[in-house]
Design an enzyme around this catalytic site. Structure first.
Site, PDB file in Angstrom:
ATOM      1  N   SER A 274       0.878  -1.267  -0.087  1.00 14.93           N
ATOM      2  CA  SER A 274       0.087  -0.157  -0.232  1.00 14.93           C
ATOM      3  C   SER A 274       0.825   1.290  -0.021  1.00 14.93           C
ATOM      4  CB  SER A 274      -0.794  -0.071   1.397  1.00 14.93           C
ATOM      5  OG  SER A 274      -1.811   1.173   1.476  1.00 14.93           O
TER       6      SER A 274
ATOM      7  N   TYR B 294      -1.927  -0.678  10.805  1.00 13.80           N
ATOM      8  CA  TYR B 294      -2.243  -1.041   9.370  1.00 13.80           C
ATOM      9  C   TYR B 294      -0.662  -0.669   8.497  1.00 13.80           C
ATOM     10  CZ  TYR B 294      -3.894  -0.905   4.495  1.00 13.80           C
ATOM     11  OH  TYR B 294      -4.075  -1.025   3.106  1.00 13.80           O
TER      12      TYR B 294
END
Length: 172
Positions: free
Chosen positions: A43, A56
């Site tokens: 990501s 995350y």
């Protein structure tokens, strides 16, 4: 601080351990395939920092580090290792329920769309094909991902301050 440790463990299990397991399971196939490539999905959170996604983001940084290390280790087998680093993408993750009640999810569809662009899945798919033909390790997807990851390398305080400003009403 509001997320239960069990929820954090799930995030770690899926986002990092899942990638490690995938790499391990695919290694023999990759070794026996000419011009093979291991392409991890990370990501933009693996390349920059942002509030509200600490665990995350840490898992995605771990995937980016794993990718960089495997790039060196798997070179002897002729396996190219890279990753894609998408910006917010139109996927069901934007419909996920907050893991902790009373805490606004940074991945909530309406919240994200108020703050930034959300890219169609097709943008990520085309980036996968482009990554195969590229020699880059990290492949940010979308203008915002490219911009923020470049400036995170060059001027980290700029991105940290922009991130704090963007999410000041939500997570700080």
């Amino acid at each position: 601080e509001d997320i239960k440790i069990e929820e954090m463990s799930k995030i770690i299990d899926v986002n990092f351990k899942g990638v490690v397991n995938g790499c391990f399971v695919m290694l023999n196939l990759l070794k026996n395939t000419k011009d093979s490539m291991l392409l991890n999905t990370s990501s933009v959170a693996g390349l920059i920092t942002a509030p509200g996604i600490s665990v995350y983001g840490a898992t995605k940084h771990a995937v980016s580090s794993l990718t960089e290390n495997l790039r060196i280790e798997f070179e002897r087998y002729g396996i190219k290792v890279s990753e894609i680093n998408p910006w917010f993408t139109e996927t069901p993750i934007l419909d996920a329920e907050p893991v902790t009640s009373g805490v606004k999810s940074q991945l909530d569809r309406e919240f994200v769309k108020q703050k930034t662009k959300v890219y169609p899945v097709e943008k990520v798919v085309s980036s996968v094909w482009s990554a195969y033909g590229s020699n880059k390790i990290h492949n940010p997807v979308g203008f915002e991902a490219k911009f923020s990851s470049l400036f995170m390398k060059l001027i980290p305080p700029l991105i940290r301050n922009l991130s704090k400003k963007l999410f000041k009403d939500s997570f700080i």
